[in-house]
Design a protein around this motif. Structure first.
Motif, PDB file in Angstrom:
ATOM      1  N   UNK A 198       0.671  -0.899  -0.475  1.00  0.00           N
ATOM      2  CA  UNK A 198       0.352   0.288  -0.092  1.00  0.00           C
ATOM      3  C   UNK A 198       1.027   1.558  -0.196  1.00  0.00           C
ATOM      4  N   UNK A 199       1.256   1.656   0.607  1.00  0.00           N
ATOM      5  CA  UNK A 199       2.672   1.985   1.007  1.00  0.00           C
ATOM      6  C   UNK A 199       3.199   2.605  -0.746  1.00  0.00           C
ATOM      7  N   UNK A 256      -7.718   5.427  -3.139  1.00  0.00           N
ATOM      8  CA  UNK A 256      -8.630   5.067  -2.546  1.00  0.00           C
ATOM      9  C   UNK A 256      -8.835   3.921  -2.451  1.00  0.00           C
ATOM     10  N   UNK A 257      -7.621   3.204  -3.047  1.00  0.00           N
ATOM     11  CA  UNK A 257      -8.238   1.320  -2.492  1.00  0.00           C
ATOM     12  C   UNK A 257      -7.243   1.106  -1.686  1.00  0.00           C
ATOM     13  N   UNK A 258      -5.961   2.031  -1.525  1.00  0.00           N
ATOM     14  CA  UNK A 258      -4.592   1.379  -0.704  1.00  0.00           C
ATOM     15  C   UNK A 258      -5.335   2.598   0.738  1.00  0.00           C
ATOM     16  N   UNK A 310       1.793   9.999   7.919  1.00  0.00           N
ATOM     17  CA  UNK A 310       2.671  10.250   8.258  1.00  0.00           C
ATOM     18  C   UNK A 310       3.428   9.845   8.074  1.00  0.00           C
ATOM     19  N   UNK A 311       4.044   8.643   8.282  1.00  0.00           N
ATOM     20  CA  UNK A 311       5.479   7.567   7.269  1.00  0.00           C
ATOM     21  C   UNK A 311       5.039   8.144   5.806  1.00  0.00           C
ATOM     22  N   UNK A 312       4.575   7.814   5.312  1.00  0.00           N
ATOM     23  CA  UNK A 312       4.636   9.005   3.675  1.00  0.00           C
ATOM     24  C   UNK A 312       5.341  10.493   3.806  1.00  0.00           C
TER      25      UNK A 312
END
Length: 200
Positions: A120-121, A140-142, A160-162
């Motif tokens: 996902x990331x 949206x899917x992620x 936040x990680x992203x």
């Protein structure tokens, strides 16, 4: 006699990926239905004003070029960075906030690393460089998958990680980031509007 290499012993105290990234306790909050976003549509219209339109397109090109030059870090790189952030202690750095400080502020213990979903990331990172309906649908899917995995907090964790991985210096060392990179998480927050309890 050759000296002993102690470097490999540093890993004996650290927990394995299976322990660090095992799923945390599922959220207890009630699940909410997923509804369409009222803020961002799949086909975002460009501004009618020519000057504004040119600016939007220029910023999108800058973001796409940044993602092309800086592909998503590997899963091992991300997990090492997250593990380090979760176990880092000490006073905050002068004048800057780190993901480690954010984790402490949010009350995210090292056990919460189990939320991290690299596929996902990576989808989110790569979607930053695309302006098309497919990018919106991927985002949206992620978001839906992260919500199913760990609720709103899991989505927040990735949000936040992203942002910190893209914009900070701890993952992308010494790289000049164009202004649109700093706004991508905000855009993502709007795209996720209506996924469970997520509100833009």
């Amino acid at each position: 006699m050759a000296g002993i290499n102690y470097a490999r012993w540093d890993h004996l105290d650290s927990s394995s990926d299976e322990e660090s990234f095992s799923p945390p306790t599922p959220p207890t909050s009630p699940r909410r239905p997923i509804r369409p976003s009222s803020f961002v549509q799949q086909d975002r219209p460009l501004p009618c004003n020519e000057e504004l339109r040119a600016q939007v397109l220029r910023e999108e090109e800058e973001l796409a070029a940044f993602v092309q030059r800086n592909p998503c870090p590997s899963e091992n790189t991300m997990k090492a960075w997250l593990r380090n952030a979760a176990h880092q202690e000490g006073p905050p750095d002068e004048g800057s906030q780190t993901f480690s400080q954010l984790m402490r502020h949010m009350g995210w213990t090292p056990k919460k690393l189990g939320w991290f979903d690299y596929p996902s990331f990576r989808v989110l990172w790569e979607s930053a460089g695309r302006r098309c309906p497919g990018a919106f649908l991927d985002q949206r899917r992620a978001g839906r998958e992260l919500y199913e995995q760990g609720g709103r907090e899991c989505m927040q964790f990735h949000y936040y990680a992203l942002h910190y991985a893209m914009c900070g210096d701890s993952v992308l060392h010494g790289i000049n980031k164009p202004l649109p990179v700093y706004g991508f998480a905000s855009h993502l927050g709007k795209v996720w509007d209506g996924i469970g309890s997520w509100l833009a």
